[in-house]
Design an enzyme around this catalytic site. Structure first.
Site, PDB file in Angstrom:
ATOM      1  NE  ARG A  96      -4.338  -1.327   0.132  1.00 35.76           N
ATOM      2  CZ  ARG A  96      -4.497  -2.380  -0.666  1.00 35.76           C
ATOM      3  NH1 ARG A  96      -3.564  -2.706  -1.525  1.00 35.76           N
ATOM      4  NH2 ARG A  96      -5.608  -3.096  -0.623  1.00 35.76           N
ATOM      5  CD  GLU A 117      -3.075   3.627  -4.989  1.00 38.23           C
ATOM      6  OE1 GLU A 117      -4.190   3.129  -5.223  1.00 38.23           O
ATOM      7  OE2 GLU A 117      -2.100   2.965  -4.634  1.00 38.23           O
ATOM      8  CG  HIS A 129      -3.559  -0.330  -6.582  1.00 35.75           C
ATOM      9  ND1 HIS A 129      -3.901   0.304  -5.404  1.00 35.75           N
ATOM     10  CD2 HIS A 129      -3.521  -1.655  -6.285  1.00 35.75           C
ATOM     11  CE1 HIS A 129      -4.054  -0.601  -4.446  1.00 35.75           C
ATOM     12  NE2 HIS A 129      -3.837  -1.801  -4.967  1.00 35.75           N
TER      13      HIS A 129
HETATM   14  P1  NAP Z   1      -0.694 -11.286   4.840  1.00 32.53           P
HETATM   15  O1  NAP Z   1      -0.670 -12.737   4.461  1.00 32.53           O
HETATM   16  O2  NAP Z   1      -1.553 -10.872   5.990  1.00 32.53           O
HETATM   17  O3  NAP Z   1       0.814 -10.838   5.097  1.00 32.53           O
HETATM   18  C1  NAP Z   1       1.165  -9.639   5.697  1.00 32.53           C
HETATM   19  C2  NAP Z   1       2.432  -9.887   6.494  1.00 32.53           C
HETATM   20  O4  NAP Z   1       2.880  -8.647   7.028  1.00 32.53           O
HETATM   21  C3  NAP Z   1       2.218 -10.847   7.663  1.00 32.53           C
HETATM   22  O5  NAP Z   1       3.087 -11.934   7.497  1.00 32.53           O
HETATM   23  C4  NAP Z   1       2.580 -10.037   8.891  1.00 32.53           C
HETATM   24  O6  NAP Z   1       3.338 -10.861   9.721  1.00 32.53           O
HETATM   25  C5  NAP Z   1       3.428  -8.908   8.325  1.00 32.53           C
HETATM   26  N1  NAP Z   1       3.341  -7.683   9.120  1.00 32.53           N
HETATM   27  C6  NAP Z   1       2.241  -7.064   9.569  1.00 32.53           C
HETATM   28  N2  NAP Z   1       2.587  -5.948  10.249  1.00 32.53           N
HETATM   29  C7  NAP Z   1       3.947  -5.903  10.224  1.00 32.53           C
HETATM   30  C8  NAP Z   1       4.901  -5.022  10.776  1.00 32.53           C
HETATM   31  N3  NAP Z   1       4.522  -3.973  11.488  1.00 32.53           N
HETATM   32  N4  NAP Z   1       6.208  -5.275  10.551  1.00 32.53           N
HETATM   33  C9  NAP Z   1       6.601  -6.340   9.827  1.00 32.53           C
HETATM   34  N5  NAP Z   1       5.721  -7.230   9.278  1.00 32.53           N
HETATM   35  C10 NAP Z   1       4.421  -7.011   9.496  1.00 32.53           C
HETATM   36  O7  NAP Z   1      -1.150 -10.390   3.613  1.00 32.53           O
HETATM   37  P2  NAP Z   1      -0.877 -10.656   2.050  1.00 32.53           P
HETATM   38  O8  NAP Z   1      -2.002 -11.412   1.471  1.00 32.53           O
HETATM   39  O9  NAP Z   1       0.511 -11.154   1.884  1.00 32.53           O
HETATM   40  O10 NAP Z   1      -0.976  -9.158   1.514  1.00 32.53           O
HETATM   41  C11 NAP Z   1      -0.098  -8.164   2.021  1.00 32.53           C
HETATM   42  C12 NAP Z   1      -0.598  -6.790   1.648  1.00 32.53           C
HETATM   43  O11 NAP Z   1      -0.341  -6.577   0.274  1.00 32.53           O
HETATM   44  C13 NAP Z   1      -2.116  -6.601   1.813  1.00 32.53           C
HETATM   45  O12 NAP Z   1      -2.450  -6.164   3.096  1.00 32.53           O
HETATM   46  C14 NAP Z   1      -2.457  -5.588   0.750  1.00 32.53           C
HETATM   47  O13 NAP Z   1      -2.516  -4.308   1.301  1.00 32.53           O
HETATM   48  C15 NAP Z   1      -1.307  -5.684  -0.246  1.00 32.53           C
HETATM   49  N6  NAP Z   1      -1.732  -6.199  -1.566  1.00 32.53           N
HETATM   50  C16 NAP Z   1      -1.690  -5.355  -2.620  1.00 32.53           C
HETATM   51  C17 NAP Z   1      -2.051  -5.817  -3.872  1.00 32.53           C
HETATM   52  C18 NAP Z   1      -1.982  -4.904  -5.072  1.00 32.53           C
HETATM   53  O14 NAP Z   1      -2.872  -4.941  -5.899  1.00 32.53           O
HETATM   54  N7  NAP Z   1      -0.961  -4.106  -5.212  1.00 32.53           N
HETATM   55  C19 NAP Z   1      -2.492  -7.124  -4.040  1.00 32.53           C
HETATM   56  C20 NAP Z   1      -2.490  -7.977  -2.923  1.00 32.53           C
HETATM   57  C21 NAP Z   1      -2.103  -7.506  -1.677  1.00 32.53           C
HETATM   58  P3  NAP Z   1       3.390 -10.677  11.308  1.00 32.53           P
HETATM   59  O15 NAP Z   1       1.998 -10.428  11.747  1.00 32.53           O
HETATM   60  O16 NAP Z   1       4.008 -11.949  11.778  1.00 32.53           O
HETATM   61  O17 NAP Z   1       4.302  -9.530  11.501  1.00 32.53           O
END
Ligand code: NAP
Length: 325
Positions: free
Chosen positions: A238, A267, A285
């Site tokens: 994000r 955005e 995006h």
């Molecule tokens: P996810 O499986 O929930 O992974 C997010 C990871 O971030 C978790 O492993 C979490 O681990 C870690 N995290 C959370 N807070 C943190 C912090 N303060 N410091 C370090 N690590 C932290 O989510 P995902 O499916 O991989 O997606 C991730 C993000 O990508 C989404 O939330 C979304 O905003 C974005 N996304 C964007 C697109 C796009 O179109 N560009 C598409 C898909 C996803 P811990 O809780 O163990 O720290």
């Protein structure tokens, strides 16, 4: 009488019959984003809403929706929704994780390769008619194979990026609040480091954390200063995870090698200075923008909205499970 569900914007068609089976559907089949007053008026009557990351589902919007039972977001990120306000009201919030993981990891790697090997700059050069001949140092970029990638947030997308990086023979570092399971670290050959060490050791830094109060401007001046001068910063998470003003200054001053961005702080507004820079790759995006994936995301959101309103099955991806207890 069937409950009423609002679909705020155009979605893939698969979503609508899923909702219609259990709900009366108020479908805004338009690319326009409903203004906050219109959204509030529509939600005043709705028990469910299928929304997108462009819809600000704030506390005020939630307060204007007395009948609302479920908010189903067509995305994995849900930073546009005030989940605390929803939870206080007992409203279920759902999202669409999983189905978009591989597509987003593919796009992350496309950005990494495009930035490393200067693909957009090379194409601009060719289209501008500047290509005269093969030159030994024409548009040379950086290595990918054998380099180090630092993954910030080793969740679903972060892990999928790590698997791709292993395929490219890269060394994988990661930072996360919790250590990954040993078997996963082994599989990915990934080493956990604190953020500042990861930044200092990585040739490529890729962001995969959700946007939260904790991750807002997680990459700002000190973090950019910690990066290597040739390193490339990739963001498919994000926009506000990066302090965009600090990034522009770092790129202008050559503090880091480049950036590859799918997401931005405000955005669809892009800082004009960013548009002027040659060492950046910029996308609107489209991290998960594969038709089949987006269709699945729409269907998943519709199914969870209908599940809550119809009560025939439990919703599959609940962000605030405490409301169901
Ligand atoms: P996810 O499986 O929930 O992974 C997010 C990871 O971030 C978790 O492993 C979490 O681990 C870690 N995290 C959370 N807070 C943190 C912090 N303060 N410091 C370090 N690590 C932290 O989510 P995902 O499916 O991989 O997606 C991730 C993000 O990508 C989404 O939330 C979304 O905003 C974005 N996304 C964007 C697109 C796009 O179109 N560009 C598409 C898909 C996803 P811990 O809780 O163990 O720290």
């Amino acid at each position: 009488m069937k409950p009423r569900a609002l679909v705020t914007r155009h979605v893939y068609p698969a979503a609508i019959p899923i909702l219609q089976e259990h709900c009366v559907v108020d479908y805004q089949d338009s690319y326009e984003v409903l203004s906050e007053p219109r959204l509030m008026r529509k939600l005043a009557l709705a028990e469910g809403v299928v929304c997108q990351l462009t819809d600000p589902i704030s506390r005020a919007v939630i307060e204007a929706a007395p009948k609302l039972k479920v908010i189903s977001q067509v995305a994995v990120g849900y930073d546009n929704i005030d989940v605390t306000a929803a939870t206080e009201r007992g409203i279920v919030v759902t999202n669409t994780p999983g189905v978009l993981t591989e597509a987003t990891a593919d796009m992350t790697f496309a950005l990494l390769l495009a930035a490393a090997r200067k693909l957009p700059a090379a194409e601009r050069y060719l289209r501008a008619g500047k290509w005269q001949r093969w030159d030994v140092d024409l548009l040379c970029g950086g290595d990918v194979h054998g380099q180090t990638i630092g993954i910030v947030g080793l969740g679903r997308v972060g892990q999928a990026v790590a698997r791709r990086a292993r395929g490219f023979g890269m060394r994988v570092l990661y930072t996360a609040r919790h250590e990954a399971e040993h078997a996963l670290e082994e599989e990915l050959q990934a080493t956990r480091l604190p953020l500042d060490t990861l930044l200092a050791e990585s040739d490529y830094v890729s962001l995969h954390v959700p946007l939260t109060d904790e991750t807002h401007h997680m990459i700002s001046v000190p973090q950019l200063c910690a990066m290597r001068s040739h390193a490339i910063l990739i963001n498919t998470a994000r926009g506000p995870v990066i302090d965009e003003r600090a990034l522009v200054a770092a790129l202008e001053e050559g503090l880091i090698g480049g950036a590859a961005l799918d997401v931005f702080e405000h955005e669809p507004t892009i800082p004009p200075a960013l548009l002027e820079l040659d060492n950046v790759v910029l996308l609107p995006h489209i991290g998960s923008a594969v038709s089949s994936v987006r269709s699945l995301m729409c269907a998943l959101a519709a199914r969870d909205c209908a599940a809550v309103l119809g009560g025939h099955e439990p919703p599959s991806h609940v962000v605030n499970p405490e409301v169901l207890r």
